[in-house]
Structures are given as C-alpha cells and as structure tokens.
Write a protein that holds these residues in place. Structure first.
Motif, PDB file in Angstrom:
ATOM      1  N   GLY A  64      36.413  32.826  51.567  1.00  0.00           N
ATOM      2  CA  GLY A  64      35.179  32.777  50.796  1.00  0.00           C
ATOM      3  C   GLY A  64      35.038  33.980  49.873  1.00  0.00           C
ATOM      4  N   VAL A  65      35.410  35.168  50.376  1.00  0.00           N
ATOM      5  CA  VAL A  65      35.411  36.362  49.526  1.00  0.00           C
ATOM      6  C   VAL A  65      36.349  36.159  48.341  1.00  0.00           C
ATOM      7  CG1 VAL A  65      35.833  38.850  49.447  1.00  0.00           C
ATOM      8  CG2 VAL A  65      34.930  37.825  51.534  1.00  0.00           C
ATOM      9  N   ASP A  66      37.526  35.630  48.626  1.00  0.00           N
ATOM     10  CA  ASP A  66      38.528  35.347  47.601  1.00  0.00           C
ATOM     11  C   ASP A  66      37.946  34.438  46.508  1.00  0.00           C
ATOM     12  OD1 ASP A  66      40.848  34.670  46.174  1.00  0.00           O
ATOM     13  OD2 ASP A  66      42.074  34.536  47.971  1.00  0.00           O
ATOM     14  N   HIS A  67      37.257  33.389  46.921  1.00  0.00           N
ATOM     15  CA  HIS A  67      36.657  32.444  45.979  1.00  0.00           C
ATOM     16  C   HIS A  67      35.662  33.147  45.050  1.00  0.00           C
ATOM     17  CE1 HIS A  67      34.701  28.927  44.328  1.00  0.00           C
ATOM     18  NE2 HIS A  67      33.567  29.193  44.967  1.00  0.00           N
ATOM     19  N   GLY A  68      34.802  33.992  45.628  1.00  0.00           N
ATOM     20  CA  GLY A  68      33.816  34.707  44.816  1.00  0.00           C
ATOM     21  C   GLY A  68      34.445  35.703  43.862  1.00  0.00           C
ATOM     22  N   LEU A  69      35.443  36.431  44.351  1.00  0.00           N
ATOM     23  CA  LEU A  69      36.128  37.405  43.503  1.00  0.00           C
ATOM     24  C   LEU A  69      36.829  36.724  42.335  1.00  0.00           C
ATOM     25  CD1 LEU A  69      37.725  39.729  46.219  1.00  0.00           C
ATOM     26  CD2 LEU A  69      36.000  40.417  44.543  1.00  0.00           C
ATOM     27  N   ALA A  70      37.502  35.619  42.622  1.00  0.00           N
ATOM     28  CA  ALA A  70      38.233  34.908  41.566  1.00  0.00           C
ATOM     29  C   ALA A  70      37.283  34.438  40.470  1.00  0.00           C
ATOM     30  CB  ALA A  70      38.993  33.724  42.164  1.00  0.00           C
ATOM     31  N   GLN A  71      36.110  33.933  40.863  1.00  0.00           N
ATOM     32  CA  GLN A  71      35.157  33.464  39.858  1.00  0.00           C
ATOM     33  C   GLN A  71      34.619  34.637  39.036  1.00  0.00           C
ATOM     34  OE1 GLN A  71      30.839  31.566  40.050  1.00  0.00           O
ATOM     35  NE2 GLN A  71      32.382  30.073  40.702  1.00  0.00           N
ATOM     36  N   PHE A 107      42.603  41.795  45.216  1.00  0.00           N
ATOM     37  CA  PHE A 107      42.048  41.647  46.562  1.00  0.00           C
ATOM     38  C   PHE A 107      43.162  41.849  47.572  1.00  0.00           C
ATOM     39  CE2 PHE A 107      39.869  38.483  49.711  1.00  0.00           C
ATOM     40  CZ  PHE A 107      39.421  39.545  50.476  1.00  0.00           C
ATOM     41  N   ALA A 108      43.108  42.972  48.299  1.00  0.00           N
ATOM     42  CA  ALA A 108      44.039  43.242  49.398  1.00  0.00           C
ATOM     43  C   ALA A 108      43.381  42.718  50.667  1.00  0.00           C
ATOM     44  CB  ALA A 108      44.328  44.738  49.500  1.00  0.00           C
ATOM     45  N   LYS A 109      43.828  41.550  51.130  1.00  0.00           N
ATOM     46  CA  LYS A 109      43.133  40.925  52.258  1.00  0.00           C
ATOM     47  C   LYS A 109      43.993  40.915  53.510  1.00  0.00           C
ATOM     48  CE  LYS A 109      44.005  36.085  50.818  1.00  0.00           C
ATOM     49  NZ  LYS A 109      43.332  34.829  50.456  1.00  0.00           N
ATOM     50  N   GLU A 146      42.154  39.997  34.874  1.00  0.00           N
ATOM     51  CA  GLU A 146      43.254  39.370  35.598  1.00  0.00           C
ATOM     52  C   GLU A 146      42.958  39.498  37.089  1.00  0.00           C
ATOM     53  OE1 GLU A 146      47.972  40.163  36.569  1.00  0.00           O
ATOM     54  OE2 GLU A 146      47.144  40.951  34.694  1.00  0.00           O
ATOM     55  N   TYR A 147      43.243  38.446  37.849  1.00  0.00           N
ATOM     56  CA  TYR A 147      42.957  38.461  39.284  1.00  0.00           C
ATOM     57  C   TYR A 147      44.240  38.314  40.090  1.00  0.00           C
ATOM     58  CZ  TYR A 147      40.894  37.349  43.819  1.00  0.00           C
ATOM     59  OH  TYR A 147      40.552  37.359  45.142  1.00  0.00           O
ATOM     60  N   ARG A 148      44.388  39.170  41.103  1.00  0.00           N
ATOM     61  CA  ARG A 148      45.560  39.138  41.972  1.00  0.00           C
ATOM     62  C   ARG A 148      45.127  39.194  43.430  1.00  0.00           C
ATOM     63  NH1 ARG A 148      49.506  43.739  39.366  1.00  0.00           N
ATOM     64  NH2 ARG A 148      49.553  42.967  37.195  1.00  0.00           N
ATOM     65  N   VAL A 149      45.967  38.640  44.290  1.00  0.00           N
ATOM     66  CA  VAL A 149      45.748  38.701  45.731  1.00  0.00           C
ATOM     67  C   VAL A 149      46.994  39.273  46.391  1.00  0.00           C
ATOM     68  CG1 VAL A 149      45.383  37.377  47.838  1.00  0.00           C
ATOM     69  CG2 VAL A 149      44.131  36.772  45.756  1.00  0.00           C
ATOM     70  N   ALA A 150      46.793  40.245  47.285  1.00  0.00           N
ATOM     71  CA  ALA A 150      47.883  40.797  48.097  1.00  0.00           C
ATOM     72  C   ALA A 150      47.549  40.509  49.558  1.00  0.00           C
ATOM     73  CB  ALA A 150      48.023  42.305  47.856  1.00  0.00           C
ATOM     74  N   LEU A 151      48.275  39.608  50.169  1.00  0.00           N
ATOM     75  CA  LEU A 151      48.001  39.197  51.545  1.00  0.00           C
ATOM     76  C   LEU A 151      48.853  40.008  52.517  1.00  0.00           C
ATOM     77  CD1 LEU A 151      46.720  37.247  53.611  1.00  0.00           C
ATOM     78  CD2 LEU A 151      48.619  35.669  53.144  1.00  0.00           C
ATOM     79  N   ALA A 152      48.180  40.736  53.408  1.00  0.00           N
ATOM     80  CA  ALA A 152      48.892  41.573  54.377  1.00  0.00           C
ATOM     81  C   ALA A 152      49.320  40.804  55.617  1.00  0.00           C
ATOM     82  CB  ALA A 152      48.017  42.755  54.787  1.00  0.00           C
ATOM     83  N   ALA A 153      48.686  39.648  55.878  1.00  0.00           N
ATOM     84  CA  ALA A 153      48.990  38.855  57.078  1.00  0.00           C
ATOM     85  C   ALA A 153      48.888  39.709  58.343  1.00  0.00           C
ATOM     86  CB  ALA A 153      50.373  38.212  56.970  1.00  0.00           C
TER      87      ALA A 153
END
Length: 371
Positions: free
Chosen positions: A65-72, A54-56, A80-87
């Motif tokens: 909330g999107v993050d929560h759904g994707l992780a589940q 998830f590139a957020k 495998e689940y990863r998050v890339a936060l662009a800030a």
C-alpha cells in the motif's frame, strides 16, 4: 545595510549546510508543534536527481500500500520512481541505500529491516541533502508513526459498545496480543483499559501467539477453545484474528452475533466484513494515503519547500457501513491528499524542516502520544 543582507543570508545558509555534515540530529525526545506549511522556503538541494526510491523490507500488504501511494505521488510530481526490495535481508537493504546515496537520489523512503544497522547509511544520505523518510524507526528527515494507544482504543471502544448493545454488558473475550513488540504494547493497554470499564466482561485468554501470524492465531485459538469453548469477542491484529476465526469455524464455535475485530485493514479481514458474519470491523492505517504524503514531501523538499518532521497515521475504523468510501480512498490516495478534510482524517503533521535546517532531523523514537 540593504546590500549586506544577501551576503548575510548566503553565509547563514553556508553555515547551516556545513553544520548538517555529521550532525547527530535531535537525539533527545522533543515535543513538536503542528506543521506550518506556510513557513518560508529554503534553498533547493544541489546536484540531487529527481528520483524517489522506496527501500522496502518485504512485500506484505501494508507495505504494498505504501508502494502504491509513493508511485502515484512520484507520477504526479514528475519524479522517476524506483523500488529496492530487501526481502528481509538487512545487508541488502544497507547496500541498496548506499547505492542510492552514491547516485545522489533526491528522496528515499524506507521500511527498515534492521533500523539500528541501517541508521548510519540513512544519516549519510541526509547529510548529503537527500530527503529520507522512514516507517516508525529513526533517524529520518520526516518520520512516520502511528499513535498506538489511540489505535487500540478505537478497537477497544467499539468492542465495548457492541458488548453493551448485544450482550447486555457481559462477554467472554479472547485478546491476542503482540506484546513481544514493545512499540505495539500501547495498543493492548488501550484495549484492556476499555474492557475494564465493563465489570461483567471476562478476558478468558490474554496471550501473544507465536508466531504472530494467521497460523499462530489458528494454533493459539485451538488451545483456547479447549479450555473455553464459549467465546463472544476476539480482538487483536487482523492476521492472528483471522486465524482465530478459522479455529472457531473448525470447531463449530463461530456465531453471527460474535464480535471479531482486528487492526491493520488486511484484505482478507475486509472480505470477511463485506460478507457479514462475526468479523465486524478492522482498524486500518491507510498506507496508500501516507505513502502518497511521503512522496509529496520528497517532491516539496526538492523544491526547497518546508515539510513536516513527523507524521501521525491516524487509525480509521472500517465497518460494512463505510467500507465503500474507504476503498475509494485507498484506490486514489492523491485525491485524498489534495482534499484537506479527507487528508486530515488520516494524517496529522508535526514540526518543520527543510533543506537548510536538515541537521534538525529526528534521531529518537518519536511519538505524538509521548508529547
């Protein structure tokens, strides 16, 4: 002839795969038929890793909330689940997506900072076979959008019903808009259309706060109260409307019989609804549920299954009466997705695409309301 069929199918798959490289996708606005989940399976993407990323853009509540759904969804599908936060840094998001593509990540979901700047990187990922889903902005293998007019209509119709019931069809209304964001303007067109059905309703302020935030709503409502101290109804996005409520309280102008309603389902708005008072409802776009759907579609893509080209996030009215059921759905989006009746209350799916037809990705600002 029977011996030639497998060779023909192989050649067809090869031709489709090669045509995907460099394909601009569907660039002309096109109507999509309802998604057909029973469509034939496709090839499985080769050499892609079972990773969902998830590139957020930031960590606002809606995106969390999107993050929560994707992780589940990733957990349920053994990805495998990863998050890339662009800030909110466009250059960082581009760098993140390019790194994910280079690593051959199987699925990328994006809430873009700068859609136009990011588009070439997303196209390269799709050409390589990766599933790409975006929140609103094209291009995407599977594009997510909300029917904006319908979203505004839910709020406008509820306000009209309340005005008829509690104020005998007469009310002074403040409308706090987001008309500076073109894709959101249909929300406020719908609200105005609803209010126009009551001839004795007076819109005393129709203004877009700057910034469009709780602080902006607070400052704007302070000015409105100076000119129009009596307000019956306040409508807009939850953030600005919460600021307006604060201004009414500061001035001693809040009343239990007022109708204050917002859009987005923000936690603070839900807290206001829970304790009673003027905040009567919010229209939510249930981000954990559609986040789970995008994660499930990534898993299906990697298995060679067909997935929708586009999804509507259906607006969901939250009041004190149905809040408990809504909170259960937010907490467990996988259970919602697994139940067709509950899922269909939140999502509507359109078009069909799979790995072999990946050159048919959407590359225009799709909306079901334009079909």
């Amino acid at each position: 002839m029977r011996q030639l069929l497998p060779i023909t199918a192989l050649l067809l798959a090869t031709n489709v795969a090669s045509s995907a490289e460099g394909s601009p996708g569907i660039t002309v606005p096109t109507s999509l038929q309802p998604f057909v989940p029973t469509a034939p399976r496709c090839s499985k993407p080769a050499d892609l890793k079972p990773i969902l990323a998830f590139a957020k853009d930031n960590k606002r509540e809606f995106i969390e909330g999107v993050d929560h759904g994707l992780a589940q969804a990733a957990k349920d599908n053994h990805l495998e689940y990863r998050v890339a936060l662009a800030a909110n840094d466009s250059a960082k998001m581009i760098s993140d997506v390019e790194a994910l593509r280079t690593e051959r990540v199987g699925g990328i979901v994006v809430s873009p900072v700068d859609p136009a700047a990011l588009a070439p990187s997303l196209q390269k990922a799709m050409w390589s076979g990766t599933y790409v889903s975006t929140v609103v902005a094209p291009p995407a293998t599977s594009l997510l959008n909300a029917p904006q007019y319908l979203t505004g209509k839910e709020l406008g119709d509820a306000a009209v019903a309340y005005i008829k019931d509690k104020f005998d069809g007469r009310a002074d209304v403040v409308l706090l808009t987001q008309d500076s964001l073109q894709f959101l303007t249909p929300r406020f067109v719908a609200i105005r259309d609803a209010l126009d059905t009551l001839p004795d309703v007076r819109i005393v302020a129709d203004i877009s706060p700057n910034p469009v935030s709780k602080e902006g709503g607070l400052a704007t409502m302070r000015m409105v109260i100076q000119a129009h101290p009596h307000v019956d109804v306040v409508l807009g996005a939850d953030g600005v409307v919460l600021g307006a409520l604060q201004a009414l309280r500061e001035a001693g102008k809040d009343r239990p019989d007022q109708f204050i309603g917002g859009i987005d389902g923000e936690p603070e708005a839900i807290a206001e609804i829970t304790k009673g008072g003027p905040y009567k409802m919010t229209v939510s776009l249930n981000s954990p549920v559609f986040g789970y759907a995008m994660g499930q579609h990534a898993a299906d893509w990697l298995e060679g299954k067909p997935i929708p080209q586009a999804m509507d996030i259906l607006p969901h009215v939250i009041t004190a009466q149905n809040l408990g059921d809504y909170q259960k759905d937010v907490a467990n989006p996988g259970a919602v997705y697994a139940d067709p009746a509950r899922r269909d209350a939140y999502l509507r799916m359109y078009g069909n695409i799979c790995y072999d037809s990946r050159d048919q990705y959407l590359n225009f600002p799709w909306s079901s309301e334009a079909q």
